[in-house]
Write a protein that holds these residues in place. Structure first.
Motif: not given
Ligand SMILES: [Cu+2]
Length: 354
Positions: A324, A317, A315, A321, A242, A313
């Motif tokens: 997040m 993920c 990335k 995501h 992340h 976040c």
């Molecule tokens: Cu993430």
């Protein structure tokens, strides 16, 4: 979307077939009639003017984008190091913009000036040491300057140390949420490991219950930071990569399973103050106008939005995501102290599980 893709593919195939037919036709022509395919002076002049047209287009679209989209940039940096970071970015922008403007103008002008003309021959010009020296040394100096300045800023920003009594905070990433852990009274984080996670006892971050430092740790889902105090962040991830991204503070650090990564910054502007920033006021107004319009059409969850700092976040993920994130509240020291005193400790939580 699929229809658009199929349509695009069909158009491209049609163009390819048309081009192939043309090539085939050309290959069938006799040598003398093929001359009509060779550019004459008028063609070259038209192409020269088209170059100028293209130059105006790229300048125009640059100015247009600056005018129309500057408003989506982040507001003033809300951390102590953020100003330095922004200055470096703007200086880089300015240099790129300046060099690009001049070189594109020269490139297109020479394309026009030396266009093909009947009877005109290209001059054979092997090299010129002085010219080569000039166009090598100038970029070398400018780039070296930017890189050295960048490295200096990087070292400054990435220096996580314990000077000035920093607040110690852990950011814990997992698919798909964030949790924050404060060191508590002693400002020291207790040991933790994913192997110690015990969902049945609500030990979701895997704290070591036998570590006395863990007893007073405070785990929360909303990050509160006192303004003006340095914060040292320690990031952990439970599952995949992340990235803890706090855009308003110009901060980003990967969260890597199996290791602890660090970042440190000092928040300088409280949430209340940032809400009064003219750029933020504008953005809130624009966003809420769109939300009001959608609400009127019956789209759910379109209540007016109020500005807050966020931890995102950064990335990709997993499938959730995009959602997040965690709210960050920067407040005065008194407000922070009051808030943290109201939060339960890890020790109290474990005791309630007995
Ligand atoms: Cu993430």
């Amino acid at each position: 979307m699929t229809t658009l893709l199929i349509f695009t593919v069909l158009v491209l195939v049609a163009i390819a077939v048309w081009q192939m037919t043309k090539i085939f036709e050309l290959s069938q022509l006799k040598a003398d009639s093929a001359n009509s395919q060779i550019a004459n002076d008028a063609d070259n002049r038209t192409n020269g003017y088209l170059l100028f047209g293209f130059l105006i287009f790229i300048y125009g679209i640059t100015i247009f984008s600056f005018a129309k989209y500057s408003k989506v940039l982040l507001p003033e940096a809300a951390s102590a190091h953020g100003g330095e970071y922004d200055t470096l970015m703007w200086i880089s922008f300015a240099i790129i913009f300046f060099v690009q403007t001049i070189t594109q103008a020269l490139l297109h002008y020479f394309g026009y000036k030396y266009r093909g003309e009947e009877g005109k021959k290209a001059l054979f010009y092997a090299d010129n040491d002085r010219l080569e020296f000039i166009w090598t040394i100038i970029p070398v100096i400018v780039l070296a300057g930017l890189i050295i300045w960048g490295l200096y800023s990087w070292t400054n920003i990435m220096d996580v140390n314990d000077e000035d009594d920093p607040l110690i905070v852990e950011l814990y990433a997992q698919q798909f949420n964030w949790q924050a852990r404060y060191g508590g009274e002693d400002n020291v984080l207790g040991d933790a490991s994913v192997r110690l996670i015990d969902i049945d006892r609500a030990n979701v971050l895997g704290l070591d219950e036998s570590d006395p430092n863990a007893t007073d740790d405070v785990i929360v889902k909303e990050l509160h930071l006192p303004v003006g105090r340095k914060v040292n962040f320690y990031m952990r991830s439970q599952d995949v990569l992340h990235s803890a991204y706090m855009p308003h503070f110009r901060a980003q650090m990967n969260c890597v399973p199996g290791m602890i990564t660090e970042f440190s910054f000092t928040p300088t502007i409280t949430t209340e103050e940032m809400r009064l920033n003219p750029d933020v006021v504008d953005k809130v107004k624009r966003t809420n106008a769109i939300r009001a319009e959608q609400a009127a059409q019956g789209v759910p969850n379109k209540d007016p939005w109020e500005f807050d700092y966020v931890l995102l976040c950064n990335k990709i993920c997993g499938k959730s995501h995009y959602n997040m994130q965690m709210k960050i509240i920067v407040e005065t020291e008194e407000e922070y102290n009051k808030w943290i005193a109201e939060q339960g400790t890890f020790g109290a939580l474990m005791a309630s599980m007995e």
